[in-house]
Design an enzyme around this catalytic site. Structure first.
Site, mmCIF file in Angstrom:
data_model
loop_
_atom_site.group_PDB
_atom_site.id
_atom_site.type_symbol
_atom_site.label_atom_id
_atom_site.label_comp_id
_atom_site.label_asym_id
_atom_site.label_seq_id
_atom_site.Cartn_x
_atom_site.Cartn_y
_atom_site.Cartn_z
ATOM 1 N N LYS A 45 0.802 -1.220 0.000
ATOM 2 C CA LYS A 45 0.000 0.000 0.000
ATOM 3 C C LYS A 45 0.837 1.273 0.000
ATOM 4 C CE LYS A 45 -3.616 -0.649 -0.307
ATOM 5 N NZ LYS A 45 -4.353 -1.029 -1.558
ATOM 6 N N TRP A 73 -0.312 -7.964 -12.447
ATOM 7 C CA TRP A 73 0.429 -9.074 -11.839
ATOM 8 C C TRP A 73 1.031 -10.011 -12.882
ATOM 9 C CZ3 TRP A 73 -4.979 -8.626 -11.018
ATOM 10 C CH2 TRP A 73 -5.771 -9.526 -11.718
ATOM 11 N N TRP A 78 4.931 -10.494 -8.754
ATOM 12 C CA TRP A 78 5.610 -10.462 -7.459
ATOM 13 C C TRP A 78 6.579 -11.639 -7.383
ATOM 14 C CZ3 TRP A 78 1.436 -7.562 -8.053
ATOM 15 C CH2 TRP A 78 1.310 -6.401 -7.268
ATOM 16 N N HIS A 100 7.690 -7.192 -2.138
ATOM 17 C CA HIS A 100 7.503 -6.535 -0.847
ATOM 18 C C HIS A 100 8.552 -7.017 0.153
ATOM 19 C CE1 HIS A 100 3.840 -4.689 -2.089
ATOM 20 N NE2 HIS A 100 3.054 -5.729 -1.965
ATOM 21 N N SER A 130 -4.444 2.774 4.686
ATOM 22 C CA SER A 130 -4.735 2.063 3.440
ATOM 23 C C SER A 130 -4.661 0.549 3.633
ATOM 24 C CB SER A 130 -3.748 2.511 2.354
ATOM 25 O OG SER A 130 -4.061 1.905 1.117
ATOM 26 N N PHE A 222 -4.551 8.649 -11.379
ATOM 27 C CA PHE A 222 -5.351 7.851 -10.445
ATOM 28 C C PHE A 222 -6.729 7.541 -11.030
ATOM 29 C CE2 PHE A 222 -8.221 7.190 -6.852
ATOM 30 C CZ PHE A 222 -7.530 6.220 -6.147
ATOM 31 N N ARG A 250 -8.669 3.189 -3.357
ATOM 32 C CA ARG A 250 -9.663 3.845 -2.521
ATOM 33 C C ARG A 250 -9.713 5.352 -2.747
ATOM 34 N NH1 ARG A 250 -10.167 5.305 2.883
ATOM 35 N NH2 ARG A 250 -7.895 5.300 3.019
#
Length: 309
Positions: A45, A73, A78, A100, A130, A222, A250
């Site tokens: 996030k 993805w 990832w 991450h 978030s 965005f 969001r």
């Protein structure tokens, strides 16, 4: 591969078992980087999806076709998730990867590599809010409970993917050990998207013409990303991500944490941040400069009226 209630523990860090296995995590740690690879590194996030779009659009010279037809993805998998090897087998051209993972788990794999590493950080108060909302909709993450409990876990690093503080400090403090490293913040991207795209294109040695830059800027705004099913995770089935409980993308704002944190929580977090980040040179923008300026303008406008009264 459901495993929605499974938690994997690797090197003392917890990961959602829906996407991670012990084998996939070892695969990441032992990964053979190629000099033409680009690795996007974030804490969850913190602008991951945004940077995936930016890198894709820069490499495609502003052409949005790939971002509109291929899930993020699949074009920037990832590294630590179980499906990565199969995606890379089918990929063509220079590889874009996402992770991450903390620096210490990938330091050996990156040693001596000329792979380009882009590290994106975001102010941790916005990250916490978030991430909290993401826990509400992602069924492969634990139920977050009230925000006060989640914030306590976040501060202690007792959440999936571990401590924000350790992850951010690990990568930023070891920037000198990586041959090709770009550090950029979510707030920089939000305040100057065009300039950020230029930084990324220069780092990737792929300078864009003005019209290409304009197209890329539009493609990774965005509003565009929020409506793009290849980016907004609406392709993920309801049994994995409950879209009735929120949207993956969001608000995308700076300083939205003020609508969730209590004053006491904010002050306590400030104390923890000052302690844990005392030896870090990273600077974060905590509030939306535009909203702060607007508030100041309103106060200045109202003052003469109040004084007159």
């Amino acid at each position: 591969m459901a495993r929605l209630d499974v938690t994997e523990i690797f090197d003392g860090i917890t990961f959602p078992g829906h996407l991670h296995t012990q084998d996939s995590l070892r695969y990441a740690v032992d990964f053979k980087f190629e000099d033409t690879d680009t690795l996007i590194v974030t804490y969850p996030k913190s602008g991951t999806t945004w940077m995936q779009e930016m890198v894709t659009l820069v490499s495609c010279r502003g052409d949005p076709l790939k971002t509109q037809t291929q899930p993020n993805w699949a074009r920037a998998p990832w590294l630590e998730q179980y499906y990565c090897p199969e995606v890379l087998k089918a990929s063509q051209g220079p590889r874009v990867l996402t992770t991450h993972l903390p620096y210490h788990l990938l330091s050996t794999a990156l040693q001596g590599s000329k792979a380009k590493v882009i590290y994106v950080s975001r102010n941790p108060k916005d990250v916490a809010v978030s991430y909290y909302h993401f826990h509400k909709m992602a069924k492969f993450l634990p139920e977050p409970g009230p925000f006060s409990h989640f914030l306590s876990d976040f501060v202690e690093g007792a959440v999936h993917y571990g401590s924000w503080f350790d992850q951010v400090k690990g990568w930023s403090s070891n920037a000198g050990n990586i041959q090709n490293f770009l550090c950029i913040t979510y707030e920089e991207m939000w305040q100057d998207l065009r300039g950020s795209l230029q930084r990324v294109s220069s780092f990737l040695q792929c300078p864009l013409l003005e019209e290409e830059l304009t197209s890329a800027e539009k493609g990774c705004s965005f509003s565009t990303m929020r409506e793009n099913s290849m980016v907004n995770y609406t392709l993920v089935p309801e049994e994995i991500m409950d879209h009735s409980k929120g949207t993956f993308m969001r608000k995308g704002k700076i300083g939205d944490w003020v609508n969730t944190f209590s004053e006491q929580q904010s002050l306590r977090f400030d104390d923890v941040f000052a302690s844990k980040m005392a030896d870090s040179s990273l600077k974060f923008v905590w509030q939306n400069p535009e909203e702060t300026a607007l508030l100041k303008s309103r106060i200045d406008t109202e003052l003469p009226t109040r004084n007159a009264a």
